[in-house]
Design a protein around this motif. Structure first.
Motif, PDB file in Angstrom:
ATOM      1  N   SER A 171       0.860  -1.183   0.000  1.00 44.44           N
ATOM      2  CA  SER A 171       0.000   0.000   0.000  1.00 44.44           C
ATOM      3  C   SER A 171       0.891   1.226   0.000  1.00 44.44           C
ATOM      4  O   SER A 171       2.044   1.159   0.415  1.00 44.44           O
ATOM      5  CB  SER A 171      -0.970   0.002   1.189  1.00 44.44           C
ATOM      6  OG  SER A 171      -0.294  -0.210   2.412  1.00 44.44           O
ATOM      7  N   THR A 172       0.337   2.334  -0.478  1.00 44.08           N
ATOM      8  CA  THR A 172       1.130   3.537  -0.670  1.00 44.08           C
ATOM      9  C   THR A 172       0.329   4.756  -0.244  1.00 44.08           C
ATOM     10  O   THR A 172      -0.868   4.838  -0.519  1.00 44.08           O
ATOM     11  CB  THR A 172       1.541   3.691  -2.149  1.00 44.08           C
ATOM     12  OG1 THR A 172       2.212   2.501  -2.576  1.00 44.08           O
ATOM     13  CG2 THR A 172       2.455   4.884  -2.350  1.00 44.08           C
ATOM     14  N   ALA A 173       0.986   5.684   0.420  1.00 44.78           N
ATOM     15  CA  ALA A 173       0.365   6.946   0.810  1.00 44.78           C
ATOM     16  C   ALA A 173       1.207   8.106   0.295  1.00 44.78           C
ATOM     17  O   ALA A 173       2.432   7.999   0.195  1.00 44.78           O
ATOM     18  CB  ALA A 173       0.211   7.040   2.325  1.00 44.78           C
ATOM     19  N   VAL A 174       0.536   9.203  -0.019  1.00 43.78           N
ATOM     20  CA  VAL A 174       1.222  10.441  -0.369  1.00 43.78           C
ATOM     21  C   VAL A 174       0.942  11.448   0.736  1.00 43.78           C
ATOM     22  O   VAL A 174      -0.219  11.728   1.045  1.00 43.78           O
ATOM     23  CB  VAL A 174       0.745  10.994  -1.725  1.00 43.78           C
ATOM     24  CG1 VAL A 174       1.519  12.269  -2.069  1.00 43.78           C
ATOM     25  CG2 VAL A 174       0.918   9.957  -2.830  1.00 43.78           C
ATOM     26  N   LEU A 175       1.993  11.965   1.354  1.00 46.98           N
ATOM     27  CA  LEU A 175       1.861  12.944   2.428  1.00 46.98           C
ATOM     28  C   LEU A 175       2.003  14.349   1.868  1.00 46.98           C
ATOM     29  O   LEU A 175       2.876  14.613   1.030  1.00 46.98           O
ATOM     30  CB  LEU A 175       2.940  12.722   3.491  1.00 46.98           C
ATOM     31  CG  LEU A 175       3.065  11.319   4.090  1.00 46.98           C
ATOM     32  CD1 LEU A 175       4.152  11.319   5.159  1.00 46.98           C
ATOM     33  CD2 LEU A 175       1.737  10.841   4.654  1.00 46.98           C
ATOM     34  N   ASP A 176       1.149  15.262   2.324  1.00 45.43           N
ATOM     35  CA  ASP A 176       1.261  16.647   1.883  1.00 45.43           C
ATOM     36  C   ASP A 176       2.415  17.335   2.613  1.00 45.43           C
ATOM     37  O   ASP A 176       3.141  16.715   3.403  1.00 45.43           O
ATOM     38  CB  ASP A 176      -0.063  17.397   2.038  1.00 45.43           C
ATOM     39  CG  ASP A 176      -0.505  17.589   3.497  1.00 45.43           C
ATOM     40  OD1 ASP A 176       0.330  17.449   4.418  1.00 45.43           O
ATOM     41  OD2 ASP A 176      -1.698  17.879   3.719  1.00 45.43           O
ATOM     42  N   ARG A 177       2.572  18.619   2.374  1.00 45.38           N
ATOM     43  CA  ARG A 177       3.745  19.329   2.898  1.00 45.38           C
ATOM     44  C   ARG A 177       3.701  19.522   4.416  1.00 45.38           C
ATOM     45  O   ARG A 177       4.701  19.919   5.026  1.00 45.38           O
ATOM     46  CB  ARG A 177       3.884  20.676   2.188  1.00 45.38           C
ATOM     47  CG  ARG A 177       4.101  20.530   0.686  1.00 45.38           C
ATOM     48  CD  ARG A 177       4.185  21.876  -0.012  1.00 45.38           C
ATOM     49  NE  ARG A 177       4.059  21.735  -1.441  1.00 45.38           N
ATOM     50  CZ  ARG A 177       5.061  21.419  -2.270  1.00 45.38           C
ATOM     51  NH1 ARG A 177       6.286  21.223  -1.770  1.00 45.38           N
ATOM     52  NH2 ARG A 177       4.865  21.312  -3.569  1.00 45.38           N
ATOM     53  N   THR A 178       2.572  19.215   5.018  1.00 49.54           N
ATOM     54  CA  THR A 178       2.474  19.277   6.476  1.00 49.54           C
ATOM     55  C   THR A 178       2.493  17.889   7.111  1.00 49.54           C
ATOM     56  O   THR A 178       2.285  17.756   8.315  1.00 49.54           O
ATOM     57  CB  THR A 178       1.200  20.023   6.909  1.00 49.54           C
ATOM     58  OG1 THR A 178       0.041  19.292   6.470  1.00 49.54           O
ATOM     59  CG2 THR A 178       1.154  21.426   6.323  1.00 49.54           C
ATOM     60  N   GLY A 179       2.729  16.853   6.298  1.00 51.58           N
ATOM     61  CA  GLY A 179       2.817  15.495   6.825  1.00 51.58           C
ATOM     62  C   GLY A 179       1.494  14.778   6.968  1.00 51.58           C
ATOM     63  O   GLY A 179       1.423  13.716   7.601  1.00 51.58           O
ATOM     64  N   ARG A 180       0.426  15.323   6.370  1.00 54.86           N
ATOM     65  CA  ARG A 180      -0.884  14.676   6.446  1.00 54.86           C
ATOM     66  C   ARG A 180      -1.101  13.777   5.229  1.00 54.86           C
ATOM     67  O   ARG A 180      -0.593  14.057   4.142  1.00 54.86           O
ATOM     68  CB  ARG A 180      -2.002  15.722   6.515  1.00 54.86           C
ATOM     69  CG  ARG A 180      -1.909  16.649   7.712  1.00 54.86           C
ATOM     70  CD  ARG A 180      -3.042  17.674   7.695  1.00 54.86           C
ATOM     71  NE  ARG A 180      -3.011  18.492   6.482  1.00 54.86           N
ATOM     72  CZ  ARG A 180      -4.013  19.271   6.099  1.00 54.86           C
ATOM     73  NH1 ARG A 180      -5.138  19.322   6.800  1.00 54.86           N
ATOM     74  NH2 ARG A 180      -3.902  19.997   4.994  1.00 54.86           N
ATOM     75  N   VAL A 181      -1.864  12.708   5.406  1.00 59.58           N
ATOM     76  CA  VAL A 181      -2.151  11.795   4.302  1.00 59.58           C
ATOM     77  C   VAL A 181      -3.098  12.476   3.322  1.00 59.58           C
ATOM     78  O   VAL A 181      -4.226  12.839   3.670  1.00 59.58           O
ATOM     79  CB  VAL A 181      -2.763  10.485   4.811  1.00 59.58           C
ATOM     80  CG1 VAL A 181      -3.160   9.595   3.630  1.00 59.58           C
ATOM     81  CG2 VAL A 181      -1.789   9.749   5.726  1.00 59.58           C
ATOM     82  N   ALA A 182      -2.631  12.649   2.086  1.00 55.61           N
ATOM     83  CA  ALA A 182      -3.430  13.306   1.048  1.00 55.61           C
ATOM     84  C   ALA A 182      -3.980  12.323   0.025  1.00 55.61           C
ATOM     85  O   ALA A 182      -4.943  12.631  -0.678  1.00 55.61           O
ATOM     86  CB  ALA A 182      -2.591  14.360   0.335  1.00 55.61           C
TER      87      ALA A 182
END
Length: 206
Positions: A171-182
């Protein structure tokens, strides 16, 4: 890009439950390969929840707090999401004896080679989840030619640190610039999908 595709209900259920996943056995590796030896060593870790290839993008209003992902890597460094604030980070969870993980590795390498360059590059980090040994993880990462490091997580703690969203292997997640899962992809992700999800987050500004 649409907010989600392919069995959205199953994905939403997975995202809402911080399940600790024990393994992936969708494709049986050659018993004499690195993957095969690791799978035999894993023993009872072979229970799994398979990914269905679905993904979801979360608007800024839908995102929970920053992840707390941190740990020692296969190369002996310390990696923490907090140290990468301001960057978009791709987090991929894998394990050596997972067939779908093996199948998606070339796409991850190609996506990294495209996204980790230029004026606003994305960063990549892997999570070697419930691996039999750090040596096996290192050998598999080298065999796949992963151009980025991975956190060695033999205890499964990163499932909690990632707010429970990495609910399958892979599984894969992309984190935004504040470290939140986007964005989250459950199961094997291809290069085009991963690049699309990541570029959407790269376009955002805090």
């Amino acid at each position: 890009m649409p907010a989600s595709i392919s069995r959205r209900a199953a994905l939403s259920a997975a995202l809402g439950s911080p399940v600790l996943i024990a393994g992936c056995a969708a494709i049986r590796p050659d018993e004499n390969s690195i993957e095969g030896q690791a799978k035999k060593a894993a023993g009872s870790r072979q229970n799994f929840i398979p990914g269905d290839g679905s993904f979801r993008q979360l608007s800024p209003a839908e995102r929970s707090g920053p992840v707390t992902l941190t740990g020692r890597t296969l190369n002996g460094a310390t990696w923490s999401a907090a140290d990468h604030a301001g960057s978009v980070v791709v987090v991929n969870l894998w394990v050596s004896w997972c067939g779908p993980c093996h199948a998606e590795a070339p796409d991850l390498v190609r996506a990294h080679d495209t996204l980790a360059t230029g004026k606003d590059p994305a960063e990549f980090i892997g999570i070697d989840f419930r691996e039999s040994s750090i040596e096996t993880g290192r050998s598999q990462a080298a065999a796949w030619r992963l151009p980025y490091d991975s956190i060695f997580d033999d205890g499964g703690i990163t499932a909690i640190q990632m707010n429970g969203v990495l609910a399958t292997q892979p599984s894969t997640a992309v984190l935004d610039r504040t470290g939140r899962v986007a964005a989250v992809a459950l199961g094997k992700v291809d290069q085009a999908t991963l690049e699309g999800l990541t570029r959407d987050v790269l376009k955002e500004r805090t």
